[in-house]
Each structure stands twice: as structure tokens, then as C-alpha cells.
Design a protein around this motif. Structure first.
Motif, mmCIF file in Angstrom:
data_model
loop_
_atom_site.group_PDB
_atom_site.id
_atom_site.type_symbol
_atom_site.label_atom_id
_atom_site.label_comp_id
_atom_site.label_asym_id
_atom_site.label_seq_id
_atom_site.Cartn_x
_atom_site.Cartn_y
_atom_site.Cartn_z
ATOM 1 N N LEU A 46 -9.262 -64.631 15.498
ATOM 2 C CA LEU A 46 -10.319 -64.782 14.505
ATOM 3 C C LEU A 46 -10.448 -66.238 14.046
ATOM 4 O O LEU A 46 -11.515 -66.851 14.158
ATOM 5 C CB LEU A 46 -10.027 -63.900 13.287
ATOM 6 C CG LEU A 46 -10.097 -62.386 13.509
ATOM 7 C CD1 LEU A 46 -9.707 -61.649 12.233
ATOM 8 C CD2 LEU A 46 -11.479 -61.954 13.972
ATOM 9 N N ILE A 47 -9.368 -66.780 13.506
ATOM 10 C CA ILE A 47 -9.444 -68.106 12.900
ATOM 11 C C ILE A 47 -8.029 -68.650 12.716
ATOM 12 O O ILE A 47 -7.072 -67.879 12.666
ATOM 13 C CB ILE A 47 -10.196 -68.024 11.550
ATOM 14 C CG1 ILE A 47 -10.612 -69.407 11.047
ATOM 15 C CG2 ILE A 47 -9.370 -67.263 10.513
ATOM 16 C CD1 ILE A 47 -11.638 -69.336 9.908
ATOM 17 N N SER A 48 -7.914 -69.978 12.637
ATOM 18 C CA SER A 48 -6.598 -70.579 12.391
ATOM 19 C C SER A 48 -6.718 -71.776 11.461
ATOM 20 O O SER A 48 -7.796 -72.380 11.344
ATOM 21 C CB SER A 48 -5.930 -70.994 13.700
ATOM 22 O OG SER A 48 -6.703 -71.994 14.350
ATOM 23 N N PHE A 49 -5.594 -72.099 10.830
ATOM 24 C CA PHE A 49 -5.523 -73.226 9.905
ATOM 25 C C PHE A 49 -4.285 -74.049 10.200
ATOM 26 O O PHE A 49 -3.197 -73.501 10.418
ATOM 27 C CB PHE A 49 -5.455 -72.726 8.453
ATOM 28 C CG PHE A 49 -6.704 -72.038 8.012
ATOM 29 C CD1 PHE A 49 -6.870 -70.683 8.237
ATOM 30 C CD2 PHE A 49 -7.713 -72.745 7.396
ATOM 31 C CE1 PHE A 49 -8.039 -70.042 7.851
ATOM 32 C CE2 PHE A 49 -8.883 -72.110 7.003
ATOM 33 C CZ PHE A 49 -9.046 -70.753 7.228
ATOM 34 N N TYR A 50 -4.473 -75.358 10.191
ATOM 35 C CA TYR A 50 -3.363 -76.288 10.343
ATOM 36 C C TYR A 50 -3.348 -77.203 9.131
ATOM 37 O O TYR A 50 -4.370 -77.857 8.846
ATOM 38 C CB TYR A 50 -3.506 -77.094 11.633
ATOM 39 C CG TYR A 50 -2.552 -78.253 11.736
ATOM 40 C CD1 TYR A 50 -3.002 -79.562 11.631
ATOM 41 C CD2 TYR A 50 -1.185 -78.035 11.906
ATOM 42 C CE1 TYR A 50 -2.135 -80.635 11.710
ATOM 43 C CE2 TYR A 50 -0.307 -79.093 11.980
ATOM 44 C CZ TYR A 50 -0.776 -80.399 11.888
ATOM 45 O OH TYR A 50 0.093 -81.455 11.964
ATOM 46 N N GLU A 51 -2.238 -77.252 8.452
ATOM 47 C CA GLU A 51 -2.124 -78.090 7.250
ATOM 48 C C GLU A 51 -3.315 -77.889 6.304
ATOM 49 O O GLU A 51 -3.932 -78.852 5.829
ATOM 50 C CB GLU A 51 -2.008 -79.574 7.647
ATOM 51 C CG GLU A 51 -0.666 -79.941 8.241
ATOM 52 C CD GLU A 51 0.445 -79.926 7.187
ATOM 53 O OE1 GLU A 51 0.150 -79.905 5.969
ATOM 54 O OE2 GLU A 51 1.633 -79.907 7.577
ATOM 55 N N LYS A 52 -3.641 -76.636 6.078
ATOM 56 C CA LYS A 52 -4.652 -76.215 5.112
ATOM 57 C C LYS A 52 -6.101 -76.490 5.530
ATOM 58 O O LYS A 52 -7.027 -76.244 4.760
ATOM 59 C CB LYS A 52 -4.380 -76.854 3.741
ATOM 60 C CG LYS A 52 -3.125 -76.308 3.096
ATOM 61 C CD LYS A 52 -2.482 -77.296 2.171
ATOM 62 C CE LYS A 52 -1.630 -78.306 2.931
ATOM 63 N NZ LYS A 52 -0.927 -79.266 2.070
ATOM 64 N N MET A 53 -6.287 -76.991 6.746
ATOM 65 C CA MET A 53 -7.649 -77.211 7.244
ATOM 66 C C MET A 53 -7.913 -76.235 8.388
ATOM 67 O O MET A 53 -7.026 -75.978 9.206
ATOM 68 C CB MET A 53 -7.792 -78.647 7.764
ATOM 69 C CG MET A 53 -7.547 -79.708 6.710
ATOM 70 S SD MET A 53 -8.909 -79.827 5.556
ATOM 71 C CE MET A 53 -10.155 -80.561 6.602
ATOM 72 N N GLN A 54 -9.143 -75.744 8.457
ATOM 73 C CA GLN A 54 -9.481 -74.861 9.562
ATOM 74 C C GLN A 54 -9.350 -75.632 10.877
ATOM 75 O O GLN A 54 -9.903 -76.723 11.022
ATOM 76 C CB GLN A 54 -10.913 -74.356 9.408
ATOM 77 C CG GLN A 54 -11.345 -73.395 10.519
ATOM 78 C CD GLN A 54 -12.773 -72.928 10.338
ATOM 79 O OE1 GLN A 54 -13.161 -72.440 9.276
ATOM 80 N NE2 GLN A 54 -13.584 -73.094 11.362
ATOM 81 N N SER A 55 -8.604 -75.081 11.822
ATOM 82 C CA SER A 55 -8.370 -75.789 13.075
ATOM 83 C C SER A 55 -9.108 -75.173 14.249
ATOM 84 O O SER A 55 -9.365 -75.855 15.246
ATOM 85 C CB SER A 55 -6.871 -75.847 13.383
ATOM 86 O OG SER A 55 -6.309 -74.555 13.367
ATOM 87 N N ASP A 56 -9.433 -73.892 14.162
ATOM 88 C CA ASP A 56 -10.119 -73.225 15.265
ATOM 89 C C ASP A 56 -10.784 -71.976 14.722
ATOM 90 O O ASP A 56 -10.329 -71.394 13.740
ATOM 91 C CB ASP A 56 -9.129 -72.874 16.382
ATOM 92 C CG ASP A 56 -9.809 -72.475 17.680
ATOM 93 O OD1 ASP A 56 -9.087 -72.017 18.597
ATOM 94 O OD2 ASP A 56 -11.035 -72.607 17.797
ATOM 95 N N LYS A 57 -11.882 -71.599 15.355
ATOM 96 C CA LYS A 57 -12.618 -70.416 14.904
ATOM 97 C C LYS A 57 -12.993 -69.595 16.112
ATOM 98 O O LYS A 57 -13.514 -70.132 17.087
ATOM 99 C CB LYS A 57 -13.870 -70.855 14.148
ATOM 100 C CG LYS A 57 -14.589 -69.764 13.417
ATOM 101 C CD LYS A 57 -15.690 -70.372 12.552
ATOM 102 C CE LYS A 57 -16.431 -69.303 11.786
ATOM 103 N NZ LYS A 57 -17.487 -69.871 10.935
ATOM 104 N N GLY A 58 -12.688 -68.324 16.040
ATOM 105 C CA GLY A 58 -13.007 -67.431 17.142
ATOM 106 C C GLY A 58 -14.136 -66.500 16.767
ATOM 107 O O GLY A 58 -15.095 -66.885 16.118
ATOM 108 N N SER A 59 -13.980 -65.244 17.170
ATOM 109 C CA SER A 59 -15.037 -64.263 16.952
ATOM 110 C C SER A 59 -14.936 -63.636 15.557
ATOM 111 O O SER A 59 -14.787 -62.426 15.406
ATOM 112 C CB SER A 59 -14.963 -63.183 18.019
ATOM 113 O OG SER A 59 -13.625 -62.707 18.132
#
Lengths: 111, 111
Positions: A46-59
Motif C-alpha cells: 500500500l504505502i511506506s515511510f522512511y524517516e517520517k516521509m512517504q517513500s513509496d506508494k502502491g495501490s
């Protein structure tokens, strides 16, 4: 050893309601990932965060939003729930992009 | 679009048998392939394989990547009923990126 903690473990909601899922990563892990697993299906990113910032977005549907807070925990907010949102939601965490370790998941049932 | 395919989708064996699970991948950029075991809960990490081709072992489980064939196998020797689970193979394109999962192999070990 500490693991990824997710809450709640089970959640039952009605259609059009909202839900908030929480994830507490393993200490010192800097990246959090959210996956959705429907019945008999493999986990979908779905989605990921690295160091409090969105790093990748999926479906991830527009009805869903997520964030990572200063203490590195993350929350997945789901609004206008639909029957098709019923699934197992996993959170995973990693340190410096290495192996992802998964939490026990939140089973969401939308009635 | 990256693709991970596992075979067989299901497998039933008797305790003591040896099994080989397969995972093939078609991806744009390869970094690593991960194997997870999923019982009625979170996927638990088994192995991470990179293009180094080094075999990984843990007790009765072992896994290796074949760069030429774009595939990996997971071997389980002297199977036990506790090995019954879904085994998931996943590709990770870059450090910190999402996992793309295969459909999984449902392994059932009968006493």
C-alpha cells in the motif's frame, strides 16, 4: 526480541465508517510499510515511510491515508469503508532498507 | 511490471519427506529475493538471497538463487507437521523498496 506491534488485532466496522490502524515498528527501525492481504491472496503493498516521509506508494485507495510520527509509529486511516476493504492489514518495518519484519496484522471486517 | 511466480501452489506430503518449492521472477532491476513462512499470522522471515548466489541454510531449510534461470528454490528436508504453512517468495528491487510477492505455496505436512 521486540517485534512489530499492530493494534487492534481485530476490527469490525460498518460500511461507510472510518477505521484507524496503528503500527509500532521494531526499535531503531526507520522504515514502515503497509500491506493489504485479501482472503487467499498474497500481500499487496500500500504505502511506506522512511524517516517520517512517504517513500513509496502502491495501490492505496484515495480513501486511505497514512503517516509516520516522530516516534516512528505509523497509522493507516481508512474512510468510507467498503465491503471490499475487508482484509488482513500488515505493517512491516526495516532498518536502513534491509529485511522487512512483519507484525501480526489487523484483521478488518467491514459489514 | 515486476512478476514473481511460485510453484506448486499447493503441496501435500507426509512427515519425513523432502520438499522443494520454486520461485521464478521477471523483474526490471533485481536486488534480492526473500522467503517468508506464513502460518495463521504474520509472514516470518526465512532467507534473503542476492545475486551472489550463496546458499542460505537454517536447520532443515535451505535456499539458493539461480541467477541464470531467474529462479530460487526453497528446500525443506525431513518435513514435520509444524512446517505446514504458506511459503511466500518476494522480490525487493532496491534497498528499502516494497516487496512484490508471489502467490505462495501452501504446504501441508501430514503425520
Amino acid at each position: 526480541a521486540a517485534g512489530v506491534i499492530q493494534s487492534p488485532r481485530h476490527l469490525i466496522k460498518e460500511k461507510r465508517e472510518t477505521a484507524t490502524l496503528k503500527c509500532y515498528p521494531i526499535p531503531r527501525h526507520d522504515t514502515v510499510y503497509w500491506y493489504q492481504q485479501g482472503p487467499g491472496q498474497d500481500p499487496q503493498f500500500l504505502i511506506s515511510f522512511y524517516e517520517k516521509m512517504q517513500s513509496d506508494k502502491g495501490s492505496i485507495p484515495d480513501r486511505f491515508s497514512a503517516q509516520q510520527f516522530s516516534d516512528y509509529h505509523s497509522e493507516l486511516n481508512m474512510s468510507s469503508l467498503e465491503l471490499g476493504d475487508s482484509a488482513l492489514y500488515f505493517c512491516a518495518s526495516s532498518r536502513s532498507g534491509n529485511i522487512q519484519y512483519f507484525g501480526a496484522g489487523t484483521r478488518l471486517s467491514v459489514l | 511490471e515486476d512478476k514473481v511466480v511460485q510453484s506448486p501452489l499447493s503441496l501435500v506430503v507426509h512427515e519425513g519427506d523432502t520438499v522443494t518449492l520454486n520461485c521464478s521472477y521477471e523483474v526490471t532491476n533485481f536486488r534480492s529475493l526473500l522467503w517468508y513462512k506464513q502460518e495463521k499470522k504474520a509472514p516470518t522471515f526465512l532467507f534473503m538471497l542476492t545475486s551472489s548466489g550463496i546458499e542460505k541454510k537454517s536447520g532443515r531449510l535451505s535456499s539458493i538463487l539461480d541467477k541464470k534461470e531467474l529462479s530460487s528454490i526453497l528446500n525443506i528436508t525431513a518435513t514435520q507437521t509444524g512446517d505446514s504453512a504458506i511459503y511466500l517468495c518476494a522480490h525487493q528491487e532496491t534497498s528499502g523498496s516494497r516487496l512484490t510477492f508471489g502467490e505462495g505455496t501452501q504446504l501441508t505436512v501430514n503425520p
